[in-house]
Design a protein around this motif. Structure first.
Motif, mmCIF file in Angstrom:
data_model
loop_
_atom_site.group_PDB
_atom_site.id
_atom_site.type_symbol
_atom_site.label_atom_id
_atom_site.label_comp_id
_atom_site.label_asym_id
_atom_site.label_seq_id
_atom_site.Cartn_x
_atom_site.Cartn_y
_atom_site.Cartn_z
ATOM 1 N N LYS A 147 0.269 5.369 8.725
ATOM 2 C CA LYS A 147 0.190 4.475 7.796
ATOM 3 C C LYS A 147 -0.081 3.267 7.435
ATOM 4 C CE LYS A 147 2.173 7.396 4.733
ATOM 5 N NZ LYS A 147 2.727 8.643 4.591
ATOM 6 N N THR A 148 -0.965 2.404 6.748
ATOM 7 C CA THR A 148 -1.118 0.951 6.230
ATOM 8 C C THR A 148 -0.116 0.885 5.227
ATOM 9 O OG1 THR A 148 -2.863 0.491 6.744
ATOM 10 C CG2 THR A 148 -1.678 -1.221 5.773
ATOM 11 N N VAL A 149 1.202 -0.210 5.623
ATOM 12 C CA VAL A 149 1.856 0.045 4.080
ATOM 13 C C VAL A 149 1.568 -0.956 3.612
ATOM 14 C CG1 VAL A 149 3.835 1.177 5.359
ATOM 15 C CG2 VAL A 149 3.329 -1.212 5.720
ATOM 16 N N LEU A 150 1.387 -1.750 4.056
ATOM 17 C CA LEU A 150 0.915 -3.867 3.417
ATOM 18 C C LEU A 150 -0.453 -4.440 4.506
ATOM 19 C CD1 LEU A 150 4.485 -5.971 3.199
ATOM 20 C CD2 LEU A 150 2.660 -6.863 4.648
ATOM 21 N N LEU A 151 -0.607 -4.968 3.387
ATOM 22 C CA LEU A 151 -1.751 -6.240 3.994
ATOM 23 C C LEU A 151 -2.077 -7.456 3.310
ATOM 24 C CD1 LEU A 151 -5.259 -3.246 3.651
ATOM 25 C CD2 LEU A 151 -4.437 -4.240 5.920
ATOM 26 N N GLY A 152 -2.449 -8.464 4.082
ATOM 27 C CA GLY A 152 -1.970 -9.684 3.672
ATOM 28 C C GLY A 152 -2.353 -11.042 3.624
ATOM 29 N N PHE A 153 -2.190 -11.973 3.636
ATOM 30 C CA PHE A 153 -2.219 -13.298 4.175
ATOM 31 C C PHE A 153 -1.312 -14.574 4.448
ATOM 32 C CE2 PHE A 153 -6.893 -11.553 2.633
ATOM 33 C CZ PHE A 153 -7.704 -12.552 4.379
ATOM 34 N N LYS A 154 -0.996 -14.578 5.345
ATOM 35 C CA LYS A 154 -0.366 -16.252 4.505
ATOM 36 C C LYS A 154 -0.827 -18.054 5.435
ATOM 37 C CE LYS A 154 3.775 -18.127 5.416
ATOM 38 N NZ LYS A 154 3.154 -19.732 5.587
ATOM 39 N N LYS A 155 -0.765 -18.321 4.048
ATOM 40 C CA LYS A 155 -2.115 -19.042 4.088
ATOM 41 C C LYS A 155 -0.632 -20.623 3.869
ATOM 42 C CE LYS A 155 -6.169 -17.104 2.544
ATOM 43 N NZ LYS A 155 -7.004 -17.407 1.031
ATOM 44 N N GLU A 156 -1.722 -21.952 4.933
ATOM 45 C CA GLU A 156 -0.797 -23.156 4.742
ATOM 46 C C GLU A 156 -1.939 -23.989 4.488
ATOM 47 O OE1 GLU A 156 2.061 -22.464 5.402
ATOM 48 O OE2 GLU A 156 1.724 -21.055 7.392
ATOM 49 N N ILE A 201 -2.437 -10.752 7.684
ATOM 50 C CA ILE A 201 -1.392 -9.746 8.658
ATOM 51 C C ILE A 201 -1.545 -7.821 7.816
ATOM 52 C CG2 ILE A 201 0.898 -9.653 7.588
ATOM 53 C CD1 ILE A 201 0.943 -12.463 6.855
ATOM 54 N N ALA A 202 -1.281 -7.691 8.823
ATOM 55 C CA ALA A 202 -0.637 -5.645 8.267
ATOM 56 C C ALA A 202 0.245 -5.381 8.903
ATOM 57 C CB ALA A 202 -2.239 -5.084 9.100
ATOM 58 N N MET A 203 1.023 -4.330 7.944
ATOM 59 C CA MET A 203 1.907 -3.898 8.268
ATOM 60 C C MET A 203 1.859 -2.271 8.680
ATOM 61 S SD MET A 203 5.831 -4.606 6.743
ATOM 62 C CE MET A 203 6.392 -6.627 7.336
ATOM 63 N N LYS A 204 1.819 -1.400 9.640
ATOM 64 C CA LYS A 204 1.757 -0.617 9.202
ATOM 65 C C LYS A 204 3.645 0.426 9.463
ATOM 66 C CE LYS A 204 -2.691 -0.008 10.976
ATOM 67 N NZ LYS A 204 -3.201 -0.878 11.032
ATOM 68 N N SER A 205 3.226 1.842 8.791
ATOM 69 C CA SER A 205 4.270 2.882 9.210
ATOM 70 C C SER A 205 4.093 4.372 9.652
ATOM 71 C CB SER A 205 5.698 1.972 8.181
ATOM 72 O OG SER A 205 7.647 2.901 8.714
ATOM 73 N N VAL A 214 0.720 -0.904 -0.399
ATOM 74 C CA VAL A 214 0.179 -0.135 -0.268
ATOM 75 C C VAL A 214 0.430 0.951 0.104
ATOM 76 C CG1 VAL A 214 -1.836 1.197 1.219
ATOM 77 C CG2 VAL A 214 -1.848 -1.309 1.268
ATOM 78 N N ASN A 215 1.672 1.242 0.954
ATOM 79 C CA ASN A 215 2.725 1.883 0.687
ATOM 80 C C ASN A 215 4.617 2.025 1.069
ATOM 81 O OD1 ASN A 215 1.880 5.130 0.865
ATOM 82 N ND2 ASN A 215 0.504 4.583 2.228
ATOM 83 N N ALA A 216 5.360 2.447 0.689
ATOM 84 C CA ALA A 216 7.186 2.248 0.975
ATOM 85 C C ALA A 216 7.031 2.328 2.114
ATOM 86 C CB ALA A 216 7.608 3.100 0.254
ATOM 87 N N TYR A 245 5.500 -1.218 12.051
ATOM 88 C CA TYR A 245 5.182 -2.245 13.065
ATOM 89 C C TYR A 245 4.174 -3.258 12.601
ATOM 90 C CZ TYR A 245 5.417 1.211 16.690
ATOM 91 O OH TYR A 245 5.895 1.932 17.573
ATOM 92 N N LEU A 246 4.273 -4.563 12.993
ATOM 93 C CA LEU A 246 4.018 -6.337 11.949
ATOM 94 C C LEU A 246 2.573 -6.271 13.102
ATOM 95 C CD1 LEU A 246 3.530 -8.291 10.069
ATOM 96 C CD2 LEU A 246 5.007 -9.530 11.179
ATOM 97 N N GLU A 247 1.576 -6.688 12.303
ATOM 98 C CA GLU A 247 0.206 -7.592 13.101
ATOM 99 C C GLU A 247 -0.146 -8.423 12.638
ATOM 100 O OE1 GLU A 247 -3.926 -6.863 15.269
ATOM 101 O OE2 GLU A 247 -3.168 -5.157 13.635
ATOM 102 N N ILE A 248 -0.108 -9.827 13.241
ATOM 103 C CA ILE A 248 -0.758 -10.913 12.778
ATOM 104 C C ILE A 248 -1.821 -11.079 13.922
ATOM 105 C CG2 ILE A 248 -0.340 -13.306 12.779
ATOM 106 C CD1 ILE A 248 3.279 -12.458 12.448
ATOM 107 N N LYS A 249 -2.855 -11.604 12.900
ATOM 108 C CA LYS A 249 -4.655 -11.596 12.884
ATOM 109 C C LYS A 249 -4.334 -13.259 13.701
ATOM 110 C CE LYS A 249 -6.673 -8.088 12.366
ATOM 111 N NZ LYS A 249 -6.667 -6.787 13.022
ATOM 112 N N LYS A 250 -5.101 -14.078 14.473
ATOM 113 C CA LYS A 250 -5.230 -15.393 14.868
ATOM 114 C C LYS A 250 -5.605 -15.593 13.643
ATOM 115 C CE LYS A 250 -7.956 -17.363 18.893
ATOM 116 N NZ LYS A 250 -8.981 -18.279 18.025
#
Length: 309
Positions: free
Chosen positions: A123-132, A116-120, A86-88, A96-101
């Motif tokens: 502002k939000t800089v990154l959004l996403g998912f991690k899946k197995e 997953i969300a990352m803020k700096s 979303v941003n650089a 800051y990295l946030e991993i949801k349950k």
């Protein structure tokens, strides 16, 4: 959730870009100034650096919640990352990295998923998912069993009778350790010479696709200063079993297929057309280590769209 911020310094960027042969001007401490209308006012962190930070924190999260046992017992062989930039991220600005349950789905097959969300800088800089999963989520239908012997094809050329550009890389333990360190991942969790531990992380081999795209663009005489491109998203499926077999000096064949631009494939409901690349990392006997899609857009188009708003 990791509450302490990560603070990237320029040296982290230098280490990561050198380890992955990423010569994109956006990360260069001098050449960022040469990019036309560069809005970032300085060098920025690599997308795959942020992905590796996510990989490492997810690894710690899975272990802490005993989910690595679930993954092993259910043969969830594929690690999937769906990342939207979303941003650089700038040096010296806390991240800051946030991993949801973890959400566990059983239909159609067992899947472990985390948002997953990352803020700096607020502002939000990154959004996403991690899946197995037990099968790859991305580009699973691409058949790669009819390819010729890639070792016999010259580096940085088109694979005959295919749409693929070939970039050959050789894996190197030292580069991997540097990339991990540059991404706030503890390298000793992967490598320990005293006890002969050498486990490769998942994202590092994928990171080499950035350099492959840059070399392809260079051969096509792309002007990196006048027409810079920025990543908007990564969709990555990595085969955990093949990652576990990687070792120093292994050959990695990266195949890159550039998709035709179309009005069907645009950035977030705008009229900005994405430039999409399907990339595959193949090992000996054409075993598929990773499948990924990278979407890019010209920086100029993003800035123009922002001005119109």
């Amino acid at each position: 959730m990791h509450n302490d911020p990560y603070i990237f310094e320029q040296i982290h960027i230098e280490v990561a870009r050198n380890a992955s042969d990423d010569f994109n001007l956006f990360h260069d401490k001098h050449k960022w100034l040469q990019i036309t209308h560069n809005p970032f006012k300085g060098p920025i962190v690599l997308g795959y650096q942020l992905n590796t930070l996510i990989e490492y924190q997810m690894r710690l999260y899975r272990t802490a919640h005993h989910e690595d046992k679930v993954i092993a017992e259910n043969k969830l062989r594929f690690s999937n990352y769906q990342i939207t930039f979303v941003n650089a991220v700038r040096p010296r600005v806390p991240v800051y990295l946030e991993i949801k349950k973890t959400l566990i789905n059983t239909i159609p097959t067992l899947t472990l998923a985390n948002r997953i969300a990352m803020k700096s800088d607020g502002k939000t800089v990154l959004l996403g998912f991690k899946k197995e999963t037990s099968v790859p989520l991305f580009l699973a239908d691409t058949a790669l069993d009819n390819l010729p012997d890639l070792n016999a094809i010259a580096d940085r050329t088109q694979v005959p009778n295919t749409e693929y550009f070939l970039k050959r890389k050789y894996l190197n333990d030292g580069s991997v350790k540097n990339f991990l360190s540059g991404s706030f991942a503890e390298q000793s969790d992967y490598f320990d010479e005293v006890i002969q531990l050498a486990n490769y992380p998942e994202i590092f081999p994928c990171s080499l696709t950035s350099g492959a795209l840059l070399e392809k663009a260079q051969l096509e005489n792309h002007d990196f200063k006048r027409n810079p491109m920025v990543y908007t998203s990564h969709e990555i499926s990595v085969d955990r079993y093949y990652v576990s077999q990687l070792k120093n000096n292994d050959t990695l064949h990266i195949l890159v297929k550039q998709l035709p631009e179309s009005s069907e494939n645009t950035l977030n409901h705008t009229n900005i057309r994405l430039r999409s690349y399907h990339c595959y990392g193949l090992l000996t006997d054409n075993k598929v280590l990773f499948r990924l899609t990278m979407n890019l857009v010209p920086l100029e188009e993003i800035l123009k769209n922002l001005r119109q708003k």
